[in-house]
Scaffold this motif. Structure first.
Motif, PDB file in Angstrom:
ATOM      1  N   LEU A  12      34.303 110.659  -9.695  1.00 53.55           N
ATOM      2  CA  LEU A  12      33.867 110.694  -8.092  1.00 53.55           C
ATOM      3  C   LEU A  12      35.241 111.707  -7.369  1.00 53.55           C
ATOM      4  CD1 LEU A  12      31.441 108.705  -7.086  1.00 53.55           C
ATOM      5  CD2 LEU A  12      30.945 111.143  -6.920  1.00 53.55           C
ATOM      6  N   LEU A  13      36.290 110.450  -7.717  1.00 55.95           N
ATOM      7  CA  LEU A  13      37.658 110.369  -7.273  1.00 55.95           C
ATOM      8  C   LEU A  13      38.099 111.889  -8.148  1.00 55.95           C
ATOM      9  CD1 LEU A  13      39.920 109.472  -6.081  1.00 55.95           C
ATOM     10  CD2 LEU A  13      40.700 108.020  -7.348  1.00 55.95           C
ATOM     11  N   GLU A  14      37.987 111.812  -9.203  1.00 54.35           N
ATOM     12  CA  GLU A  14      38.635 113.251 -10.491  1.00 54.35           C
ATOM     13  C   GLU A  14      37.668 114.376  -9.796  1.00 54.35           C
ATOM     14  OE1 GLU A  14      41.148 113.624 -12.616  1.00 54.35           O
ATOM     15  OE2 GLU A  14      40.937 111.194 -12.113  1.00 54.35           O
ATOM     16  N   ALA A  15      36.466 114.304  -9.424  1.00 52.39           N
ATOM     17  CA  ALA A  15      35.777 115.519  -8.622  1.00 52.39           C
ATOM     18  C   ALA A  15      36.090 116.094  -7.284  1.00 52.39           C
ATOM     19  CB  ALA A  15      34.461 115.292  -8.727  1.00 52.39           C
ATOM     20  N   ARG A  62      43.747 111.743   1.450  1.00 50.20           N
ATOM     21  CA  ARG A  62      44.766 112.591   1.207  1.00 50.20           C
ATOM     22  C   ARG A  62      45.687 112.292   0.177  1.00 50.20           C
ATOM     23  NH1 ARG A  62      45.533 111.173   6.770  1.00 50.20           N
ATOM     24  NH2 ARG A  62      46.789 109.741   6.196  1.00 50.20           N
ATOM     25  N   ARG A  63      45.889 111.125  -0.311  1.00 48.98           N
ATOM     26  CA  ARG A  63      46.848 110.608  -1.535  1.00 48.98           C
ATOM     27  C   ARG A  63      45.731 110.117  -2.471  1.00 48.98           C
ATOM     28  NH1 ARG A  63      50.272 106.578   2.256  1.00 48.98           N
ATOM     29  NH2 ARG A  63      51.622 108.168   3.248  1.00 48.98           N
ATOM     30  N   ALA A  64      44.299 110.845  -2.758  1.00 50.16           N
ATOM     31  CA  ALA A  64      43.912 110.337  -4.366  1.00 50.16           C
ATOM     32  C   ALA A  64      44.504 111.268  -5.276  1.00 50.16           C
ATOM     33  CB  ALA A  64      42.696 111.535  -3.753  1.00 50.16           C
ATOM     34  N   ALA A  65      45.362 111.945  -5.201  1.00 53.65           N
ATOM     35  CA  ALA A  65      46.212 113.164  -6.416  1.00 53.65           C
ATOM     36  C   ALA A  65      47.459 111.840  -6.963  1.00 53.65           C
ATOM     37  CB  ALA A  65      46.907 113.902  -5.451  1.00 53.65           C
ATOM     38  N   GLY A  66      46.898 110.625  -6.295  1.00 52.32           N
ATOM     39  CA  GLY A  66      48.658 109.486  -6.611  1.00 52.32           C
ATOM     40  C   GLY A  66      47.806 108.436  -7.261  1.00 52.32           C
ATOM     41  N   GLY A  69      45.629 105.290 -11.863  1.00 51.22           N
ATOM     42  CA  GLY A  69      44.378 104.814 -12.948  1.00 51.22           C
ATOM     43  C   GLY A  69      45.015 103.656 -13.821  1.00 51.22           C
ATOM     44  N   GLU A  70      45.763 102.785 -12.834  1.00 50.21           N
ATOM     45  CA  GLU A  70      45.651 101.628 -13.612  1.00 50.21           C
ATOM     46  C   GLU A  70      44.974 100.159 -12.359  1.00 50.21           C
ATOM     47  OE1 GLU A  70      50.399 101.142 -11.618  1.00 50.21           O
ATOM     48  OE2 GLU A  70      51.313 102.415 -13.120  1.00 50.21           O
ATOM     49  N   ALA A  71      44.013 100.583 -11.892  1.00 53.81           N
ATOM     50  CA  ALA A  71      43.455  99.426 -11.646  1.00 53.81           C
ATOM     51  C   ALA A  71      42.248 100.457 -10.732  1.00 53.81           C
ATOM     52  CB  ALA A  71      43.765  99.441  -9.763  1.00 53.81           C
ATOM     53  N   SER A  72      41.168  99.814 -10.642  1.00 48.49           N
ATOM     54  CA  SER A  72      39.880 100.555 -10.780  1.00 48.49           C
ATOM     55  C   SER A  72      39.853 100.707  -8.842  1.00 48.49           C
ATOM     56  CB  SER A  72      38.545  99.629 -10.695  1.00 48.49           C
ATOM     57  OG  SER A  72      38.573  98.755 -10.018  1.00 48.49           O
ATOM     58  N   LEU A  77      41.047 101.144  -3.671  1.00 53.18           N
ATOM     59  CA  LEU A  77      40.408 101.398  -1.562  1.00 53.18           C
ATOM     60  C   LEU A  77      41.459  99.703  -1.259  1.00 53.18           C
ATOM     61  CD1 LEU A  77      37.256 103.349  -2.540  1.00 53.18           C
ATOM     62  CD2 LEU A  77      39.693 104.356  -1.772  1.00 53.18           C
ATOM     63  N   HIS A  78      40.173  99.085  -1.782  1.00 56.08           N
ATOM     64  CA  HIS A  78      40.737  97.288  -1.583  1.00 56.08           C
ATOM     65  C   HIS A  78      42.936  98.048  -0.658  1.00 56.08           C
ATOM     66  CE1 HIS A  78      37.221  97.264  -2.747  1.00 56.08           C
ATOM     67  NE2 HIS A  78      36.490  95.804  -1.392  1.00 56.08           N
ATOM     68  N   ARG A  79      43.005  98.185  -1.819  1.00 54.89           N
ATOM     69  CA  ARG A  79      44.407  97.077  -1.689  1.00 54.89           C
ATOM     70  C   ARG A  79      45.314  98.793  -0.463  1.00 54.89           C
ATOM     71  NH1 ARG A  79      48.478  94.477  -1.814  1.00 54.89           N
ATOM     72  NH2 ARG A  79      50.236  95.530  -1.824  1.00 54.89           N
ATOM     73  N   ILE A  80      44.368  99.828  -1.023  1.00 52.81           N
ATOM     74  CA  ILE A  80      45.153 100.922   0.893  1.00 52.81           C
ATOM     75  C   ILE A  80      44.364  99.935   1.957  1.00 52.81           C
ATOM     76  CG2 ILE A  80      44.460 102.977   1.433  1.00 52.81           C
ATOM     77  CD1 ILE A  80      44.746 104.193  -1.453  1.00 52.81           C
TER      78      ILE A  80
END
Length: 184
Positions: A12-15, A62-66, A69-72, A77-80
């Motif tokens: 989904l994130l890739e999409a 906005r920052r999904a490109a960043g 993949g080091e975590a799920s 999302l939780h980290r943000i």
């Protein structure tokens, strides 16, 4: 909750990165309740939690490109959300609200409100913990995350989460000792 979209979070994130408009909405639908619960339990104020969650989701969008993949995706999302909570706590510390003082000693009776009173006392006590202890305690003890997942969210070693939780629990025991005394 059944999946409306059978794709994995990473798919989904890739999409979303590829421009699919509804992919990020599905991620929010899957994880929004837990993200909201973390923000609310850390900040204790529904308006602050809503603001922080909105800000965090906008940032993730906005920052999904960043995303590396080091975590799920869930941990990312939780980290943000946790980072935005920490920012809000720092902001609030610089500008403390009026009337904010020592924890209130709320009497605990034997009526149906006893559980609610205890929960309010615990939330009040949590607010008095330093953020570096409060957030791990909320993630592990309140939200039920495994220590390893909390460590990934916080980007610290597992031992750090364990020690911060232990120190936070000791402080909470001191702040909530009146509940034991009143229950006796």
């Amino acid at each position: 909750m059944p999946l409306l979209d059978a794709r994995s979070d990473l798919q989904l994130l890739e999409a979303h990165r590829s421009g699919e408009r509804r992919a990020f909405d599905e991620l929010v639908r899957r994880h929004g309740d837990r993200l909201w619960a973390v923000a609310l339990r850390v900040l204790r104020d529904p308006e602050d939690a809503a603001d922080v969650l909105q800000d965090a989701l906008e940032s993730a969008y906005r920052r999904a490109a960043g995303f590396r993949g080091e975590a799920s995706v869930s941990t990312w999302l939780h980290r943000i959300v946790v980072n935005k909570c920490v920012d809000r706590i720092r902001y609030d510390r610089a500008r403390p609200p009026s009337g904010y003082g020592h924890p209130h000693r709320v009497p605990v009776g034997r009526d149906p409100a006893e559980g609610a009173t205890t929960r309010l006392a615990v939330l009040d006590a949590l607010a008095h913990l330093p953020a570096d202890q409060r957030i791990p305690v909320v993630l592990v003890d309140v939200m039920g995350y495994p220590v390893a997942e909390a460590a990934a969210i916080l980007q610290v070693p597992v031992g750090t989460v364990k020690s911060r939780c232990a120190r936070g629990r000791v402080r909470l025991a001191g702040l909530l000792g009146h509940l034991r005394e009143e229950g006796a």
